[in-house]
Design a protein around this motif. Structure first.
Motif, PDB file in Angstrom:
ATOM      1  N   TYR A   1      -0.280   1.861  -7.100  1.00  0.00           N
ATOM      2  CA  TYR A   1       0.908   2.421  -7.471  1.00  0.00           C
ATOM      3  C   TYR A   1       1.716   2.351  -5.856  1.00  0.00           C
ATOM      4  CZ  TYR A   1      -1.130   5.531 -10.671  1.00  0.00           C
ATOM      5  OH  TYR A   1      -1.789   6.154 -11.301  1.00  0.00           O
ATOM      6  N   LYS A   2       2.908   1.162  -6.719  1.00  0.00           N
ATOM      7  CA  LYS A   2       4.158   1.103  -6.007  1.00  0.00           C
ATOM      8  C   LYS A   2       5.183   2.585  -5.847  1.00  0.00           C
ATOM      9  CE  LYS A   2       8.656  -1.934  -5.223  1.00  0.00           C
ATOM     10  NZ  LYS A   2       8.934  -2.709  -5.418  1.00  0.00           N
ATOM     11  N   VAL A   3       4.578   3.201  -3.899  1.00  0.00           N
ATOM     12  CA  VAL A   3       5.115   4.462  -4.185  1.00  0.00           C
ATOM     13  C   VAL A   3       6.252   4.489  -3.205  1.00  0.00           C
ATOM     14  CG1 VAL A   3       4.685   6.623  -3.731  1.00  0.00           C
ATOM     15  CG2 VAL A   3       2.868   5.059  -4.372  1.00  0.00           C
ATOM     16  N   ALA A   4       7.303   5.473  -2.934  1.00  0.00           N
ATOM     17  CA  ALA A   4       7.815   4.803  -2.179  1.00  0.00           C
ATOM     18  C   ALA A   4       8.989   6.890  -1.958  1.00  0.00           C
ATOM     19  CB  ALA A   4       9.739   4.739  -2.559  1.00  0.00           C
ATOM     20  N   PRO A   5       8.204   7.197  -0.415  1.00  0.00           N
ATOM     21  CA  PRO A   5       8.809   8.285  -0.173  1.00  0.00           C
ATOM     22  C   PRO A   5      10.302   9.072  -0.351  1.00  0.00           C
ATOM     23  CG  PRO A   5       8.933   7.448   1.602  1.00  0.00           C
ATOM     24  CD  PRO A   5       8.707   6.073   0.728  1.00  0.00           C
ATOM     25  N   PHE A   6      11.166  10.606  -0.729  1.00  0.00           N
ATOM     26  CA  PHE A   6      12.511  10.314  -0.677  1.00  0.00           C
ATOM     27  C   PHE A   6      12.539  12.066   0.160  1.00  0.00           C
ATOM     28  CE2 PHE A   6      16.363  11.936  -3.215  1.00  0.00           C
ATOM     29  CZ  PHE A   6      16.948  11.083  -2.465  1.00  0.00           C
ATOM     30  N   LYS A   7      14.041  12.368   0.891  1.00  0.00           N
ATOM     31  CA  LYS A   7      13.907  13.421   1.273  1.00  0.00           C
ATOM     32  C   LYS A   7      16.017  13.123   1.389  1.00  0.00           C
ATOM     33  CE  LYS A   7      14.093  17.332   4.842  1.00  0.00           C
ATOM     34  NZ  LYS A   7      12.657  17.537   5.337  1.00  0.00           N
ATOM     35  N   SER A   8      16.658  13.634   0.604  1.00  0.00           N
ATOM     36  CA  SER A   8      18.280  13.520   0.488  1.00  0.00           C
ATOM     37  C   SER A   8      18.987  14.041   1.685  1.00  0.00           C
ATOM     38  CB  SER A   8      18.571  14.129  -0.635  1.00  0.00           C
ATOM     39  OG  SER A   8      18.213  15.341  -0.637  1.00  0.00           O
ATOM     40  N   GLN A   9      18.568  15.051   2.313  1.00  0.00           N
ATOM     41  CA  GLN A   9      18.728  14.640   3.335  1.00  0.00           C
ATOM     42  C   GLN A   9      18.492  15.991   4.087  1.00  0.00           C
ATOM     43  OE1 GLN A   9      21.575  18.550   3.013  1.00  0.00           O
ATOM     44  NE2 GLN A   9      20.587  19.421   4.205  1.00  0.00           N
ATOM     45  N   ASN A  10      18.118  15.652   5.468  1.00  0.00           N
ATOM     46  CA  ASN A  10      17.305  15.779   6.234  1.00  0.00           C
ATOM     47  C   ASN A  10      17.742  15.953   7.789  1.00  0.00           C
ATOM     48  OD1 ASN A  10      14.360  16.132   7.794  1.00  0.00           O
ATOM     49  ND2 ASN A  10      13.759  14.316   7.590  1.00  0.00           N
ATOM     50  N   MET A  11      17.800  16.872   8.850  1.00  0.00           N
ATOM     51  CA  MET A  11      18.201  17.411   9.573  1.00  0.00           C
ATOM     52  C   MET A  11      17.006  17.079  10.585  1.00  0.00           C
ATOM     53  SD  MET A  11      20.104  20.952  11.328  1.00  0.00           S
ATOM     54  CE  MET A  11      22.219  20.652  10.754  1.00  0.00           C
ATOM     55  N   SER A  12      17.251  16.385  11.251  1.00  0.00           N
ATOM     56  CA  SER A  12      16.130  16.000  12.686  1.00  0.00           C
ATOM     57  C   SER A  12      17.189  15.251  13.320  1.00  0.00           C
ATOM     58  CB  SER A  12      15.410  14.709  11.981  1.00  0.00           C
ATOM     59  OG  SER A  12      14.089  14.799  13.202  1.00  0.00           O
ATOM     60  N   SER A  13      16.267  15.760  15.212  1.00  0.00           N
ATOM     61  CA  SER A  13      17.143  14.631  16.555  1.00  0.00           C
ATOM     62  C   SER A  13      16.291  13.674  16.070  1.00  0.00           C
ATOM     63  CB  SER A  13      16.775  16.157  17.333  1.00  0.00           C
ATOM     64  OG  SER A  13      17.435  16.945  17.215  1.00  0.00           O
TER      65      SER A  13
ATOM     66  N   LEU B   1      -0.691   4.470  13.806  1.00  0.00           N
ATOM     67  CA  LEU B   1      -0.444   5.283  13.610  1.00  0.00           C
ATOM     68  C   LEU B   1      -0.978   5.269  12.283  1.00  0.00           C
ATOM     69  CD1 LEU B   1       1.799   8.157  12.455  1.00  0.00           C
ATOM     70  CD2 LEU B   1       3.101   5.583  11.457  1.00  0.00           C
ATOM     71  N   ASP B   2      -1.194   4.288  11.801  1.00  0.00           N
ATOM     72  CA  ASP B   2      -1.792   3.449   9.706  1.00  0.00           C
ATOM     73  C   ASP B   2      -3.444   4.182  10.054  1.00  0.00           C
ATOM     74  OD1 ASP B   2      -1.379   2.387   8.084  1.00  0.00           O
ATOM     75  OD2 ASP B   2      -3.333   1.457   7.825  1.00  0.00           O
ATOM     76  N   LYS B   3      -4.415   4.593  10.619  1.00  0.00           N
ATOM     77  CA  LYS B   3      -5.399   5.101  11.284  1.00  0.00           C
ATOM     78  C   LYS B   3      -5.410   6.558  10.943  1.00  0.00           C
ATOM     79  CE  LYS B   3      -7.979   1.054  13.551  1.00  0.00           C
ATOM     80  NZ  LYS B   3      -8.122   1.154  15.084  1.00  0.00           N
ATOM     81  N   GLU B   4      -4.647   6.893  11.397  1.00  0.00           N
ATOM     82  CA  GLU B   4      -4.208   8.414  11.398  1.00  0.00           C
ATOM     83  C   GLU B   4      -3.780   9.411  10.084  1.00  0.00           C
ATOM     84  OE1 GLU B   4      -4.337  11.484  13.675  1.00  0.00           O
ATOM     85  OE2 GLU B   4      -5.756   9.530  15.140  1.00  0.00           O
ATOM     86  N   ILE B   5      -2.969   8.227   9.572  1.00  0.00           N
ATOM     87  CA  ILE B   5      -2.698   8.447   8.127  1.00  0.00           C
ATOM     88  C   ILE B   5      -3.519   8.719   7.048  1.00  0.00           C
ATOM     89  CG2 ILE B   5      -0.616   7.911   5.900  1.00  0.00           C
ATOM     90  CD1 ILE B   5       0.821   6.721   8.275  1.00  0.00           C
ATOM     91  N   ASN B   6      -4.225   7.563   7.262  1.00  0.00           N
ATOM     92  CA  ASN B   6      -5.940   7.371   6.440  1.00  0.00           C
ATOM     93  C   ASN B   6      -6.442   8.838   6.401  1.00  0.00           C
ATOM     94  OD1 ASN B   6      -5.301   4.836   5.609  1.00  0.00           O
ATOM     95  ND2 ASN B   6      -6.267   3.652   6.466  1.00  0.00           N
TER      96      ASN B   6
ATOM     97  N   THR C   1       3.583  12.405   3.332  1.00  0.00           N
ATOM     98  CA  THR C   1       2.826  11.139   3.539  1.00  0.00           C
ATOM     99  C   THR C   1       1.311  11.335   3.510  1.00  0.00           C
ATOM    100  OG1 THR C   1       3.726  12.142   5.870  1.00  0.00           O
ATOM    101  CG2 THR C   1       2.064  10.762   6.287  1.00  0.00           C
ATOM    102  N   ALA C   2       0.720  11.914   3.049  1.00  0.00           N
ATOM    103  CA  ALA C   2      -0.924  12.245   2.678  1.00  0.00           C
ATOM    104  C   ALA C   2      -0.706  11.341   1.220  1.00  0.00           C
ATOM    105  CB  ALA C   2      -1.733  13.182   3.133  1.00  0.00           C
TER     106      ALA C   2
ATOM    107  N   ALA D   1      10.617   7.188   7.603  1.00  0.00           N
ATOM    108  CA  ALA D   1      10.382   6.063   7.925  1.00  0.00           C
ATOM    109  C   ALA D   1       8.445   6.051   7.725  1.00  0.00           C
ATOM    110  CB  ALA D   1      10.856   6.079   9.315  1.00  0.00           C
ATOM    111  N   ILE D   2       7.715   6.931   8.457  1.00  0.00           N
ATOM    112  CA  ILE D   2       6.359   7.532   8.849  1.00  0.00           C
ATOM    113  C   ILE D   2       5.733   7.387   7.419  1.00  0.00           C
ATOM    114  CG2 ILE D   2       4.762   9.090   8.674  1.00  0.00           C
ATOM    115  CD1 ILE D   2       6.256   9.710  11.611  1.00  0.00           C
ATOM    116  N   GLN D   3       6.475   8.149   6.424  1.00  0.00           N
ATOM    117  CA  GLN D   3       6.248   8.700   5.053  1.00  0.00           C
ATOM    118  C   GLN D   3       6.318   6.784   3.847  1.00  0.00           C
ATOM    119  OE1 GLN D   3       8.591  11.060   3.421  1.00  0.00           O
ATOM    120  NE2 GLN D   3       7.199  13.264   4.369  1.00  0.00           N
ATOM    121  N   ALA D   4       7.455   6.250   4.607  1.00  0.00           N
ATOM    122  CA  ALA D   4       7.196   4.771   3.936  1.00  0.00           C
ATOM    123  C   ALA D   4       5.838   4.050   4.563  1.00  0.00           C
ATOM    124  CB  ALA D   4       8.661   4.047   3.891  1.00  0.00           C
ATOM    125  N   ILE D   5       5.582   4.190   6.007  1.00  0.00           N
ATOM    126  CA  ILE D   5       4.462   3.490   6.439  1.00  0.00           C
ATOM    127  C   ILE D   5       3.359   3.617   5.409  1.00  0.00           C
ATOM    128  CG2 ILE D   5       2.848   3.297   8.278  1.00  0.00           C
ATOM    129  CD1 ILE D   5       5.869   3.188  10.012  1.00  0.00           C
ATOM    130  N   ALA D   6       3.299   5.225   5.093  1.00  0.00           N
ATOM    131  CA  ALA D   6       2.018   5.521   4.545  1.00  0.00           C
ATOM    132  C   ALA D   6       2.388   4.933   2.968  1.00  0.00           C
ATOM    133  CB  ALA D   6       2.002   7.000   4.357  1.00  0.00           C
TER     134      ALA D   6
END
Length: 281
Positions: free
Chosen positions: A33-45, A256-261, A22-23, A60-65
């Protein structure tokens, strides 16, 4: 165009992979830069429900970051645990059905799971400057290593340099680093370029002698030590009994955006970003 890649793996669940990705997404986005996160498989509720798709909340939060679109490509396989070793499987955001862990590993992971993950990653590599990949759990879970489509198979596929992050607050972090490397296949050990020590309390200078010992044993450097940070970004639920529930309102997204900053500034201050940028290719 093929994007530069960097992968964050961990010595365990909860080591700080999600937070570090995220950071880094925000830091590199700030640099233009044009950046994208990626996680092929995630287990989460906990998931993000978009228009006709559902993926992990963390991506989704990483994409916002990263200031990029939230799409199923950034988390092609989502497993929502149902209990008794069963999960609800989502493929590129679409419900695929309920599956027992044994069937998932033996009939799905290395076939449709791996294919869909590679296809999604290929798309991101062609449409971004940088893709920051996140692993899952530890790459050295030798009981599951052959079925692991979230760690070294992805690093090897896109030739991504890997930074291994460890949680020093739990204790045993140096042993975890050395043990993780030892249990990896030789061809995968070379992908790991260095380490990040996460969640440290106190005077970082007391760790410096340990870094020298670690360098002698592994031949790899420590890229930085991140202090235990107080921030309000939702955790994954793998190690937490009551993760924060959130609403995707405009008001919350501004918070959330402020917290990411806030997070990204602390991480950038405590990492050797020059060396990390040097890993990008």
């Amino acid at each position: 165009m093929t994007a530069s890649t960097l992968m964050i793996q961990g010595t365990s669940s909860g080591a700080g992979k999600t937070t570090l990705v995220t950071a880094l997404c925000r830091i590199l986005s700030d640099e233009g830069y044009k950046v994208a996160p990626f996680k092929s498989q995630n287990m989460s509720s906990y998931s993000y429900v978009g228009e006709k798709f559902e993926i992990s909340r963390a991506q989704a939060i990483q994409a916002i970051a990263a200031r990029t679109e939230i799409t199923p490509m950034i988390n092609p396989i989502l497993l929502k645990p149902l209990g008794n070793y069963n999960s609800h499987v989502f493929v590129k955001g679409i419900s695929y059905g309920k599956m027992h862990a044994q069937d998932y590993y033996k009939k799905f992971a290395l076939y449709k799971g791996l294919t869909e993950s590679k296809n999604s990653l290929d798309h991101l590599l062609q449409t971004n400057d940088i893709v920051i990949l996140e692993g899952a759990g530890s790459p050295a879970e030798i009981n599951l290593q052959q079925y692991d489509i979230a760690n070294m198979k992805m690093a090897e596929y896109c030739k991504a340099p890997v930074i291994l992050v460890t949680d020093i607050d739990k204790g045993g972090s140096f042993a975890s680093i050395v043990g993780t490397l030892t249990l990896l296949e030789k061809r995968h050990q070379k992908f790991i370029k260095g380490f990040v020590i996460n969640k440290f309390r106190g005077d970082v200078t007391i760790l410096y002698p340990s870094y020298s010992v670690l360098k002698k044993k592994t031949g790899k450097p420590v890229f930085g030590t991140i202090p235990l940070i107080d921030f309000d970004i939702p955790d994954e639920d793998s190690l937490h009994s009551n993760p924060k529930q959130i609403s995707w309102s405009t008001k919350y997204l501004n918070v959330l955006d402020k917290e990411i900053n806030h997070l990204s500034k602390i991480v950038e201050k405590n990492l050797d970003m020059k060396k990390i940028r040097g890993l990008l290719h």
